[in-house]
Design a protein around this motif. Structure first.
Motif, PDB file in Angstrom:
ATOM      1  N   GLU A  25      45.439  -2.800  -4.711  1.00 12.32           N
ATOM      2  CA  GLU A  25      44.517  -3.870  -4.320  1.00 12.32           C
ATOM      3  C   GLU A  25      45.238  -5.204  -4.140  1.00 12.32           C
ATOM      4  O   GLU A  25      44.935  -5.951  -3.205  1.00 12.32           O
ATOM      5  CB  GLU A  25      43.393  -3.986  -5.340  1.00 12.32           C
ATOM      6  CG  GLU A  25      42.451  -2.800  -5.296  1.00 12.32           C
ATOM      7  CD  GLU A  25      41.484  -2.740  -6.462  1.00 12.32           C
ATOM      8  OE1 GLU A  25      41.434  -3.699  -7.279  1.00 12.32           O
ATOM      9  OE2 GLU A  25      40.766  -1.728  -6.570  1.00 12.32           O
ATOM     10  N   VAL A  26      46.180  -5.496  -5.006  1.00  8.62           N
ATOM     11  CA  VAL A  26      46.941  -6.748  -4.885  1.00  8.62           C
ATOM     12  C   VAL A  26      47.809  -6.713  -3.633  1.00  8.62           C
ATOM     13  O   VAL A  26      47.817  -7.650  -2.828  1.00  8.62           O
ATOM     14  CB  VAL A  26      47.809  -6.987  -6.136  1.00  8.62           C
ATOM     15  CG1 VAL A  26      48.809  -8.105  -5.902  1.00  8.62           C
ATOM     16  CG2 VAL A  26      46.935  -7.305  -7.345  1.00  8.62           C
ATOM     17  N   ILE A  27      48.537  -5.635  -3.442  1.00 11.62           N
ATOM     18  CA  ILE A  27      49.523  -5.559  -2.360  1.00 11.62           C
ATOM     19  C   ILE A  27      48.861  -5.476  -0.990  1.00 11.62           C
ATOM     20  O   ILE A  27      49.307  -6.106  -0.034  1.00 11.62           O
ATOM     21  CB  ILE A  27      50.494  -4.390  -2.617  1.00 11.62           C
ATOM     22  CG1 ILE A  27      51.340  -4.710  -3.854  1.00 11.62           C
ATOM     23  CG2 ILE A  27      51.376  -4.124  -1.402  1.00 11.62           C
ATOM     24  CD1 ILE A  27      52.071  -3.536  -4.439  1.00 11.62           C
ATOM     25  N   GLU A  28      47.763  -4.736  -0.879  1.00 18.62           N
ATOM     26  CA  GLU A  28      47.122  -4.598   0.429  1.00 18.62           C
ATOM     27  C   GLU A  28      46.497  -5.901   0.907  1.00 18.62           C
ATOM     28  O   GLU A  28      46.160  -6.030   2.087  1.00 18.62           O
ATOM     29  CB  GLU A  28      46.107  -3.466   0.429  1.00 18.62           C
ATOM     30  CG  GLU A  28      44.798  -3.805  -0.243  1.00 18.62           C
ATOM     31  CD  GLU A  28      43.737  -2.745  -0.010  1.00 18.62           C
ATOM     32  OE1 GLU A  28      43.922  -1.848   0.827  1.00 18.62           O
ATOM     33  OE2 GLU A  28      42.699  -2.835  -0.682  1.00 18.62           O
ATOM     34  N   ALA A  29      46.349  -6.884   0.041  1.00 16.61           N
ATOM     35  CA  ALA A  29      45.778  -8.175   0.436  1.00 16.61           C
ATOM     36  C   ALA A  29      46.757  -9.009   1.266  1.00 16.61           C
ATOM     37  O   ALA A  29      46.359  -9.978   1.904  1.00 16.61           O
ATOM     38  CB  ALA A  29      45.346  -8.958  -0.806  1.00 16.61           C
ATOM     39  N   TYR A  30      48.025  -8.636   1.263  1.00 18.76           N
ATOM     40  CA  TYR A  30      49.036  -9.364   2.035  1.00 18.76           C
ATOM     41  C   TYR A  30      49.114  -8.787   3.444  1.00 18.76           C
ATOM     42  O   TYR A  30      48.890  -7.596   3.639  1.00 18.76           O
ATOM     43  CB  TYR A  30      50.399  -9.280   1.351  1.00 18.76           C
ATOM     44  CG  TYR A  30      50.432 -10.065   0.079  1.00 18.76           C
ATOM     45  CD1 TYR A  30      50.719 -11.425   0.079  1.00 18.76           C
ATOM     46  CD2 TYR A  30      50.137  -9.458  -1.138  1.00 18.76           C
ATOM     47  CE1 TYR A  30      50.715 -12.161  -1.092  1.00 18.76           C
ATOM     48  CE2 TYR A  30      50.131 -10.178  -2.315  1.00 18.76           C
ATOM     49  CZ  TYR A  30      50.419 -11.527  -2.288  1.00 18.76           C
ATOM     50  OH  TYR A  30      50.401 -12.256  -3.455  1.00 18.76           O
ATOM     51  N   PRO A  31      49.454  -9.626   4.422  1.00 16.23           N
ATOM     52  CA  PRO A  31      49.593  -9.108   5.792  1.00 16.23           C
ATOM     53  C   PRO A  31      50.686  -8.040   5.857  1.00 16.23           C
ATOM     54  O   PRO A  31      51.723  -8.179   5.196  1.00 16.23           O
ATOM     55  CB  PRO A  31      50.013 -10.332   6.606  1.00 16.23           C
ATOM     56  CG  PRO A  31      49.807 -11.522   5.737  1.00 16.23           C
ATOM     57  CD  PRO A  31      49.755 -11.043   4.319  1.00 16.23           C
ATOM     58  N   PRO A  32      50.465  -6.980   6.627  1.00 17.84           N
ATOM     59  CA  PRO A  32      51.498  -5.945   6.765  1.00 17.84           C
ATOM     60  C   PRO A  32      52.827  -6.567   7.205  1.00 17.84           C
ATOM     61  O   PRO A  32      52.865  -7.380   8.120  1.00 17.84           O
ATOM     62  CB  PRO A  32      50.949  -5.022   7.847  1.00 17.84           C
ATOM     63  CG  PRO A  32      49.468  -5.252   7.817  1.00 17.84           C
ATOM     64  CD  PRO A  32      49.284  -6.690   7.425  1.00 17.84           C
ATOM     65  N   GLY A  33      53.862  -6.214   6.536  1.00 19.36           N
ATOM     66  CA  GLY A  33      55.188  -6.723   6.873  1.00 19.36           C
ATOM     67  C   GLY A  33      55.474  -8.111   6.329  1.00 19.36           C
ATOM     68  O   GLY A  33      56.582  -8.601   6.470  1.00 19.36           O
ATOM     69  N   GLY A  34      54.487  -8.744   5.690  1.00 20.47           N
ATOM     70  CA  GLY A  34      54.689 -10.102   5.195  1.00 20.47           C
ATOM     71  C   GLY A  34      55.071 -10.176   3.733  1.00 20.47           C
ATOM     72  O   GLY A  34      55.105 -11.262   3.158  1.00 20.47           O
ATOM     73  N   LEU A  35      55.354  -9.051   3.119  1.00 22.58           N
ATOM     74  CA  LEU A  35      55.611  -9.018   1.689  1.00 22.58           C
ATOM     75  C   LEU A  35      56.973  -8.406   1.389  1.00 22.58           C
ATOM     76  O   LEU A  35      57.324  -7.369   1.940  1.00 22.58           O
ATOM     77  CB  LEU A  35      54.527  -8.198   0.979  1.00 22.58           C
ATOM     78  CG  LEU A  35      54.685  -8.013  -0.522  1.00 22.58           C
ATOM     79  CD1 LEU A  35      54.608  -9.354  -1.250  1.00 22.58           C
ATOM     80  CD2 LEU A  35      53.622  -7.062  -1.049  1.00 22.58           C
ATOM     81  N   THR A  36      57.698  -9.068   0.506  1.00 22.92           N
ATOM     82  CA  THR A  36      58.915  -8.497  -0.064  1.00 22.92           C
ATOM     83  C   THR A  36      58.661  -8.310  -1.550  1.00 22.92           C
ATOM     84  O   THR A  36      58.338  -9.267  -2.261  1.00 22.92           O
ATOM     85  CB  THR A  36      60.128  -9.421   0.147  1.00 22.92           C
ATOM     86  OG1 THR A  36      60.353  -9.574   1.549  1.00 22.92           O
ATOM     87  CG2 THR A  36      61.380  -8.841  -0.505  1.00 22.92           C
ATOM     88  N   GLY A  37      58.783  -7.078  -2.005  1.00 20.07           N
ATOM     89  CA  GLY A  37      58.639  -6.767  -3.422  1.00 20.07           C
ATOM     90  C   GLY A  37      60.016  -6.671  -4.056  1.00 20.07           C
ATOM     91  O   GLY A  37      60.930  -6.080  -3.482  1.00 20.07           O
ATOM     92  N   VAL A  38      60.157  -7.272  -5.227  1.00 18.66           N
ATOM     93  CA  VAL A  38      61.428  -7.253  -5.945  1.00 18.66           C
ATOM     94  C   VAL A  38      61.202  -6.520  -7.260  1.00 18.66           C
ATOM     95  O   VAL A  38      60.300  -6.863  -8.026  1.00 18.66           O
ATOM     96  CB  VAL A  38      61.964  -8.683  -6.182  1.00 18.66           C
ATOM     97  CG1 VAL A  38      63.332  -8.629  -6.835  1.00 18.66           C
ATOM     98  CG2 VAL A  38      62.008  -9.478  -4.878  1.00 18.66           C
ATOM     99  N   SER A  39      62.030  -5.519  -7.516  1.00 14.75           N
ATOM    100  CA  SER A  39      61.819  -4.639  -8.660  1.00 14.75           C
ATOM    101  C   SER A  39      63.137  -4.094  -9.187  1.00 14.75           C
ATOM    102  O   SER A  39      64.096  -3.932  -8.434  1.00 14.75           O
ATOM    103  CB  SER A  39      60.924  -3.470  -8.229  1.00 14.75           C
ATOM    104  OG  SER A  39      60.753  -2.533  -9.265  1.00 14.75           O
ATOM    105  N   CYS A  40      63.142  -3.762 -10.468  1.00 11.01           N
ATOM    106  CA  CYS A  40      64.275  -3.042 -11.064  1.00 11.01           C
ATOM    107  C   CYS A  40      64.089  -1.532 -10.911  1.00 11.01           C
ATOM    108  O   CYS A  40      64.951  -0.760 -11.301  1.00 11.01           O
ATOM    109  CB  CYS A  40      64.429  -3.405 -12.537  1.00 11.01           C
ATOM    110  SG  CYS A  40      64.905  -5.129 -12.831  1.00 11.01           S
TER     111      CYS A  40
END
Length: 158
Positions: A25-40
């Protein structure tokens, strides 16, 4: 937008289901291709987050806390870890070798420094050891990075 993740590992299947839904739900609220996720990309919320970012058309960057980090993760997670690492658009290293609490916190500090917002899959309780989720949330708060807490109602940690 650059969003990072921190969270408790070893969650039950029921809590996992609710956390995955909340992440979606959080991630789909961003425009497609407009999100960079940073993770270990550890097992649990780190990997679930990275998978969801990719599924929603975003890109991922990976922070590797230590050269021996992968070996400290459960063997059953290695295939997923390797696959996510291959799909990363960038990989950030701390320069540390030993995968211990200090390396994990150093990796989390590096991650927080790369993002605009931190998602924390956190029960609100103190860390069970140095470098735990509560410590990462406290560090983000001290450095002015926005924190969004995701914790399902009535969920518990084992």
């Amino acid at each position: 937008m650059r969003i990072g993740i921190t969270g408790h590992r070893g969650l039950s299947e029921a809590v996992e289901k609710d956390v995955r839904q909340a992440l979606h739900e959080v991630i789909e609220a961003y425009p497609p291709g407009g999100l960079t996720g940073v993770s270990c990309i550890a097992d649990g919320p780190d990997a679930w987050f990275a998978e969801e970012v990719l599924r929603c058309g975003g890109r991922i960057e990976v922070v590797v806390p230590a050269a021996e980090y992968r070996e400290g993760l459960p063997a059953w997670h290695h295939e997923s870890y390797d696959g996510l690492l291959r799909r990363a658009s960038d990989i950030h290293h701390t320069g540390l070798t030993r995968s211990d609490a200090q390396a994990h916190m150093t990796g989390s500090e590096l991650l927080v420094g790369l993002v605009d917002e931190l998602i924390a899959v956190w029960d609100g309780q103190p860390a069970r050891g140095y470098g735990g989720t509560a410590d990462v949330v406290a560090y983000a708060n001290r450095t002015g990075v926005a924190v969004r807490i995701l914790w399902p109602e009535n969920a518990t940690r084992s």
